[in-house]
Motif scaffolding. Structure first.
Motif, short mmCIF file in Angstrom:
data_model
loop_
_atom_site.label_atom_id
_atom_site.label_comp_id
_atom_site.label_asym_id
_atom_site.label_seq_id
_atom_site.Cartn_x
_atom_site.Cartn_y
_atom_site.Cartn_z
N TYR A 161 0.84 -1.20 0.00
CA TYR A 161 0.00 0.00 0.00
C TYR A 161 0.87 1.25 0.00
O TYR A 161 0.61 2.20 -0.75
CB TYR A 161 -0.96 0.05 1.19
CG TYR A 161 -1.74 1.34 1.17
CD1 TYR A 161 -2.84 1.49 0.32
CD2 TYR A 161 -1.33 2.44 1.92
CE1 TYR A 161 -3.51 2.70 0.25
CE2 TYR A 161 -2.00 3.64 1.85
CZ TYR A 161 -3.09 3.77 1.02
OH TYR A 161 -3.76 4.96 0.93
N THR B 264 2.29 1.75 -3.41
CA THR B 264 1.23 2.18 -4.33
C THR B 264 0.88 3.64 -4.09
O THR B 264 0.74 4.43 -5.03
CB THR B 264 -0.02 1.28 -4.16
OG1 THR B 264 0.34 -0.08 -4.40
CG2 THR B 264 -1.12 1.69 -5.12
N ASN B 265 0.76 4.02 -2.82
CA ASN B 265 0.45 5.40 -2.48
C ASN B 265 1.55 6.34 -2.96
O ASN B 265 1.26 7.43 -3.46
CB ASN B 265 0.25 5.52 -0.96
CG ASN B 265 -0.40 6.81 -0.58
OD1 ASN B 265 -1.43 7.19 -1.13
ND2 ASN B 265 0.18 7.50 0.39
N LYS C 251 1.01 9.44 -5.51
CA LYS C 251 1.42 10.81 -5.19
C LYS C 251 2.35 11.38 -6.25
O LYS C 251 2.28 12.55 -6.58
CB LYS C 251 2.07 10.87 -3.81
CG LYS C 251 1.07 10.74 -2.69
CD LYS C 251 1.74 11.01 -1.36
CE LYS C 251 0.76 10.85 -0.23
NZ LYS C 251 -0.23 11.89 -0.16
N TRP D 240 -5.69 12.34 -1.99
CA TRP D 240 -6.65 11.44 -1.35
C TRP D 240 -7.85 12.24 -0.87
O TRP D 240 -7.70 13.32 -0.30
CB TRP D 240 -6.01 10.71 -0.17
CG TRP D 240 -7.00 9.95 0.65
CD1 TRP D 240 -7.44 10.27 1.90
CD2 TRP D 240 -7.70 8.76 0.27
NE1 TRP D 240 -8.36 9.35 2.32
CE2 TRP D 240 -8.54 8.40 1.34
CE3 TRP D 240 -7.69 7.96 -0.86
CZ2 TRP D 240 -9.36 7.28 1.30
CZ3 TRP D 240 -8.50 6.85 -0.90
CH2 TRP D 240 -9.32 6.52 0.17
N HIS E 14 -8.67 8.35 -4.72
CA HIS E 14 -7.55 9.24 -5.03
C HIS E 14 -8.04 10.10 -6.19
O HIS E 14 -8.51 9.57 -7.21
CB HIS E 14 -6.32 8.43 -5.43
CG HIS E 14 -5.85 7.52 -4.34
ND1 HIS E 14 -4.87 7.90 -3.45
CD2 HIS E 14 -6.21 6.27 -4.00
CE1 HIS E 14 -4.66 6.91 -2.60
NE2 HIS E 14 -5.46 5.90 -2.92
#
Length: 69
Positions: free
Chosen positions: A34, A37-38, A42, A48, A55
């Motif tokens: 995660y 992936t985040n 970004k 978010w 997102h």
């Protein structure tokens, strides 16, 4: 930015609709996956939105995460 094949697999299963990208269809991710992936999202200039549970991008979400050649 180099994106791992695991992150690409997560993004491939994400649901894109207009400016929004949702990971709800992916299910629960391992913490590191995660986070990776985040980080990739970004880098693609997402924000978010808790209320939307998605997102959000300034433009089309699918185009924003499409790998460049």
């Amino acid at each position: 930015m180099h994106v791992s094949t695991d992150v690409l697999a997560v993004l491939d299963r994400a649901i894109c609709g207009g400016h929004a990208l949702s990971l709800l269809s992916v299910g629960m991710l391992e913490r590191k996956l995660y986070a990776d992936t985040n980080k990739a999202l970004k880098a693609a200039s997402e924000k978010w939105n808790r209320k939307a549970k998605a997102h959000l991008f300034d433009g089309d979400a699918a185009a924003a995460i499409e790998p460049s050649s």
